[in-house]
Design an enzyme around this catalytic site. Structure first.
Site, PDB file in Angstrom:
ATOM      1  N   LYS A  22       1.112  -1.175   0.216  1.00  0.00           N
ATOM      2  CA  LYS A  22       0.504   0.315  -0.110  1.00  0.00           C
ATOM      3  C   LYS A  22       1.180   1.622  -0.160  1.00  0.00           C
ATOM      4  CE  LYS A  22      -1.367   1.903   4.194  1.00  0.00           C
ATOM      5  NZ  LYS A  22      -1.675   3.097   4.031  1.00  0.00           N
ATOM      6  N   ASN A  23       1.761   1.048   1.177  1.00  0.00           N
ATOM      7  CA  ASN A  23       2.605   2.282   0.718  1.00  0.00           C
ATOM      8  C   ASN A  23       3.654   3.021   0.168  1.00  0.00           C
ATOM      9  OD1 ASN A  23       1.112   2.715   3.180  1.00  0.00           O
ATOM     10  ND2 ASN A  23       2.782   2.071   4.801  1.00  0.00           N
ATOM     11  N   CYS A 116      -5.899  12.266  11.594  1.00  0.00           N
ATOM     12  CA  CYS A 116      -6.001  10.856  12.528  1.00  0.00           C
ATOM     13  C   CYS A 116      -6.420   9.865  13.446  1.00  0.00           C
ATOM     14  CB  CYS A 116      -5.886   9.984  11.343  1.00  0.00           C
ATOM     15  SG  CYS A 116      -4.379   9.738  11.582  1.00  0.00           S
ATOM     16  N   ARG A 121      -0.448  14.947  12.697  1.00  0.00           N
ATOM     17  CA  ARG A 121      -0.499  13.972  11.066  1.00  0.00           C
ATOM     18  C   ARG A 121       0.167  15.767  10.347  1.00  0.00           C
ATOM     19  NH1 ARG A 121      -1.607   9.178   9.722  1.00  0.00           N
ATOM     20  NH2 ARG A 121       0.372   9.352   8.064  1.00  0.00           N
ATOM     21  N   ASP A 304       3.950   0.985  12.060  1.00  0.00           N
ATOM     22  CA  ASP A 304       3.105   0.691  11.555  1.00  0.00           C
ATOM     23  C   ASP A 304       2.694  -0.761  11.565  1.00  0.00           C
ATOM     24  OD1 ASP A 304       3.668   2.319   8.626  1.00  0.00           O
ATOM     25  OD2 ASP A 304       2.810   2.728   9.734  1.00  0.00           O
ATOM     26  N   ARG A 396      -8.594  -0.476   4.212  1.00  0.00           N
ATOM     27  CA  ARG A 396      -7.909   0.343   3.443  1.00  0.00           C
ATOM     28  C   ARG A 396      -6.798   0.006   3.462  1.00  0.00           C
ATOM     29  NH1 ARG A 396      -7.881   5.772   6.204  1.00  0.00           N
ATOM     30  NH2 ARG A 396      -6.831   6.407   3.995  1.00  0.00           N
TER      31      ARG A 396
HETATM   32  C1  EPZ Z   1       4.091   7.175   5.957  1.00  0.00           C
HETATM   33  O1  EPZ Z   1       3.122   8.225   6.039  1.00  0.00           O
HETATM   34  C2  EPZ Z   1       2.895   6.239   5.726  1.00  0.00           C
HETATM   35  N1  EPZ Z   1       2.147   5.888   5.239  1.00  0.00           N
HETATM   36  C3  EPZ Z   1       2.875   5.965   7.426  1.00  0.00           C
HETATM   37  O2  EPZ Z   1       2.190   4.715   7.431  1.00  0.00           O
HETATM   38  C4  EPZ Z   1       4.478   5.645   8.220  1.00  0.00           C
HETATM   39  O3  EPZ Z   1       3.370   5.476   9.702  1.00  0.00           O
HETATM   40  C5  EPZ Z   1       4.694   6.251   8.440  1.00  0.00           C
HETATM   41  O4  EPZ Z   1       4.820   7.284   7.172  1.00  0.00           O
HETATM   42  C6  EPZ Z   1       5.852   6.256   8.843  1.00  0.00           C
HETATM   43  O5  EPZ Z   1       6.808   5.292   8.181  1.00  0.00           O
HETATM   44  C7  EPZ Z   1       1.829   6.029   3.856  1.00  0.00           C
HETATM   45  O6  EPZ Z   1       3.436   5.660   3.205  1.00  0.00           O
HETATM   46  C8  EPZ Z   1       0.885   6.329   2.671  1.00  0.00           C
HETATM   47  P1  EPZ Z   1       5.382  10.409   7.987  1.00  0.00           P
HETATM   48  P2  EPZ Z   1       3.746   9.724   6.616  1.00  0.00           P
HETATM   49  O7  EPZ Z   1       5.471  11.921   7.545  1.00  0.00           O
HETATM   50  O8  EPZ Z   1       4.577   9.722   5.404  1.00  0.00           O
HETATM   51  C9  EPZ Z   1       5.845  13.801  12.004  1.00  0.00           C
HETATM   52  C10 EPZ Z   1       0.474   3.066   7.860  1.00  0.00           C
HETATM   53  O9  EPZ Z   1      -0.606   2.573   9.144  1.00  0.00           O
HETATM   54  N2  EPZ Z   1       5.715  14.995  10.648  1.00  0.00           N
HETATM   55  O10 EPZ Z   1       6.750   9.988   8.274  1.00  0.00           O
HETATM   56  O11 EPZ Z   1       2.171  10.468   6.982  1.00  0.00           O
HETATM   57  C11 EPZ Z   1       4.591  12.682  11.476  1.00  0.00           C
HETATM   58  O12 EPZ Z   1       2.934  13.849  11.724  1.00  0.00           O
HETATM   59  C12 EPZ Z   1       0.443   4.464   7.855  1.00  0.00           C
HETATM   60  O13 EPZ Z   1      -0.093   2.366   6.720  1.00  0.00           O
HETATM   61  C13 EPZ Z   1       5.415  16.541  10.175  1.00  0.00           C
HETATM   62  O14 EPZ Z   1       5.572  16.520  11.842  1.00  0.00           O
HETATM   63  O15 EPZ Z   1       4.406   9.809   8.067  1.00  0.00           O
HETATM   64  C14 EPZ Z   1       4.863  11.443  12.756  1.00  0.00           C
HETATM   65  O16 EPZ Z   1       4.855  11.994  13.653  1.00  0.00           O
HETATM   66  C15 EPZ Z   1       0.489   5.338   8.511  1.00  0.00           C
HETATM   67  N3  EPZ Z   1       5.358  16.446  10.060  1.00  0.00           N
HETATM   68  C16 EPZ Z   1       6.389  11.673  11.543  1.00  0.00           C
HETATM   69  O17 EPZ Z   1       6.710  13.109  11.359  1.00  0.00           O
HETATM   70  C17 EPZ Z   1       5.052  16.846   8.208  1.00  0.00           C
HETATM   71  O18 EPZ Z   1       5.074  18.079   7.459  1.00  0.00           O
HETATM   72  C18 EPZ Z   1       6.625  10.461  10.872  1.00  0.00           C
HETATM   73  O19 EPZ Z   1       5.311  10.562   9.595  1.00  0.00           O
HETATM   74  C19 EPZ Z   1       4.981  15.680   8.104  1.00  0.00           C
HETATM   75  C20 EPZ Z   1       4.951  14.933   9.434  1.00  0.00           C
END
Ligand code: EPZ
Length: 418
Positions: A22-23, A116, A121, A304, A396
């Site tokens: 998915k990711n 969420c 996020r 995850d 999802r």
């Molecule tokens: C991706 O989400 C994945 N989703 C998530 O999987 C996964 O948990 C996450 O990466 C971490 O590995 C997809 O790929 C579609 P991040 P993403 O930006 O890109 C903070 C699942 O269950 N952050 O690495 O949203 C954020 O709040 C999903 O399959 C900021 O502060 O994750 C979080 O605490 C859930 N500012 C941390 O960084 C930003 O602009 C990691 O977020 C962006 C992120």
């Protein structure tokens, strides 16, 4: 609303084929906007989130032809650049489309993605990176509009190795002028898959899988065919289901090097593993041992898998500590597991899990994708029947979940909710 009903207490045994990731699929589907032509994608999981992405692409003017796990996307007639707010709210990861639309059409409008149940996020790292690329951002009433004459590639240092921000910079800069260097980039395998896909289109990107990515802008990108990598979290999920139920599982069609941290912890918990290049055979002990886990960005233990591991450890022998270091609040599911008899205390970022044999079925509500999956794992070990509501969250991210679990001997069926 659809529910799952699961009669627990059975050992899971047998083989399960892992679907496409998915990711990895979501950013690659977004990237099909960049070539203004044809993209043929294979091994794409047929799940809610990929269907949502297709819906948004069609709103932009793409044509999407789907058949099971293959999709052909024609982005030659894209004439709209706004991601509809309702779709953005429904799926936060659609923010990844912004980078692709801006990279190709130098304009995009989207809204703040909905938060969420795993935290607020934010997308500040995405927006700061866009500004570094010369994109003018204006915000009004929750809407964000982006415009630029050209993308000026440059050096970008990420405060945090954000997966989504790393992907958005790759998408926005591969048709830009000059070279972008991302420092402190995310290293997840899904980033490597996106780099491979974009380079197959004719982009010039290197360094994915390390914390420094180099993107040299090119004039245009061509038609492409690509096979999506397997889903490492789905693979880890089925292995945990086998471990929790004391069963014997063989997961097939995966890249085992992607799940090393998960395999190490399963071995520490007492499972015996036969590890091949694209399969893992797990034989669980009668009762797994408690282990301690800290989630970290890749190549650390994946966030995850956190809720799924917590559920598995509720039946372990001893007390386990699980520390969530990526998201600020990813324990909403715990209260539902406690309703089933799990003994979990949350202290700051740490879940303290006292293993018990007394897990019983009841009615629970899924709160998010991986939290909902944790309830499925708990239901598989619970005595009697568990009814899980809001299973749309779970569907999802897991293709053919009911069929795959049934194939492993689980007693699970869909039921219309009250
Ligand atoms: C991706 O989400 C994945 N989703 C998530 O999987 C996964 O948990 C996450 O990466 C971490 O590995 C997809 O790929 C579609 P991040 P993403 O930006 O890109 C903070 C699942 O269950 N952050 O690495 O949203 C954020 O709040 C999903 O399959 C900021 O502060 O994750 C979080 O605490 C859930 N500012 C941390 O960084 C930003 O602009 C990691 O977020 C962006 C992120």
């Amino acid at each position: 609303m659809l529910n799952f009903c699961i009669e627990g207490g059975k050992k899971l045994e047998g083989e399960v084929h892992i679907s496409g990731s998915k990711n990895a699929s979501l950013p690659i589907i977004a990237a099909t906007v960049l070539n203004g032509g044809i993209s043929k994608l294979y091994n794409v999981p047929k799940i809610h989130d990929t269907e949502m992405m297709y819906k948004i692409l069609e709103k932009l003017g793409c044509t999407v032809k789907k058949s099971k796990n293959k999709v052909i996307i024609d982005s030659s007639k894209v004439h709209k650049y706004e991601i509809p707010e309702n779709l953005m709210r429904e799926m936060r990861s659609s923010v990844i489309l912004a980078g692709a639309i801006i990279g190709k059409h130098h304009q995009a409008v989207f809204s703040y993605p909905g938060g969420c149940d795993i935290g607020t996020r934010p997308i500040d790292l995405h927006l700061k990176s866009f500004e570094r690329l010369g994109i003018i951002i204006s915000k009004n009433y929750g809407n964000i509009s982006c415009k630029c004459d050209t993308i000026k590639n440059t050096k970008i240092d990420l405060d945090f190795p954000s997966v989504g921000a790393t992907e958005n910079i790759m998408l926005a800069s591969c048709l830009g002028i000059g070279t972008t260097v991302i420092s402190n980039a995310a290293r997840e395998p899904e980033i490597v898959d996106l780099q491979n896909f974009l380079n197959r289109m004719g982009a010039k990107i290197s360094g994915a899988g390390t914390n420094t990515l180099i993107i040299t802008g090119v004039q245009q990108l061509k038609d492409v065919s690509y096979n999506i990598m397997p889903d490492r979290i789905e693979a880890g999920t089925y292995l945990c289901a086998g471990a929790a139920t004391g069963g014997r599982i063989k997961v097939l069609d995966l890249e085992t090097e992607h799940i090393t941290p998960i395999l190490n912890k399963l071995e520490e918990a007492g499972c015996s593993l036969n590890i091949g290049k694209d399969f893992v055979e797990l034989v669980a002990p009668k009762r797994i041992k408690a282990v301690n886990v800290k989630t970290m960005p890749y190549p650390g233990f994946p966030t995850d898998m956190q809720s799924i591991f917590v559920a598995m450890l509720t039946v372990a022998k001893g007390t386990s500590l699980v520390e969530e270091n990526v998201f600020e609040s990813r324990y909403k599911f715990v209260q539902e597991l406690e309703r089933m008899g799990a003994k979990i205390t949350i202290s700051g970022r740490t879940a303290i899990i006292d293993g018990t044999r007394r897990i019983h079925g009841t009615k629970v509500k899924a709160t998010d994708l991986r939290g909902g999956m944790a309830m499925v794992i708990e239901a598989l070990v619970a005595k009697k029947e568990t009814r899980i509501e809001n299973i749309h969250y779970i569907l999802r991210g897991y293709e053919n979940l009911e069929q795959k679990l049934t194939g492993l001997g689980a007693k699970i069926y869909l039921k219309e909710g009250e």
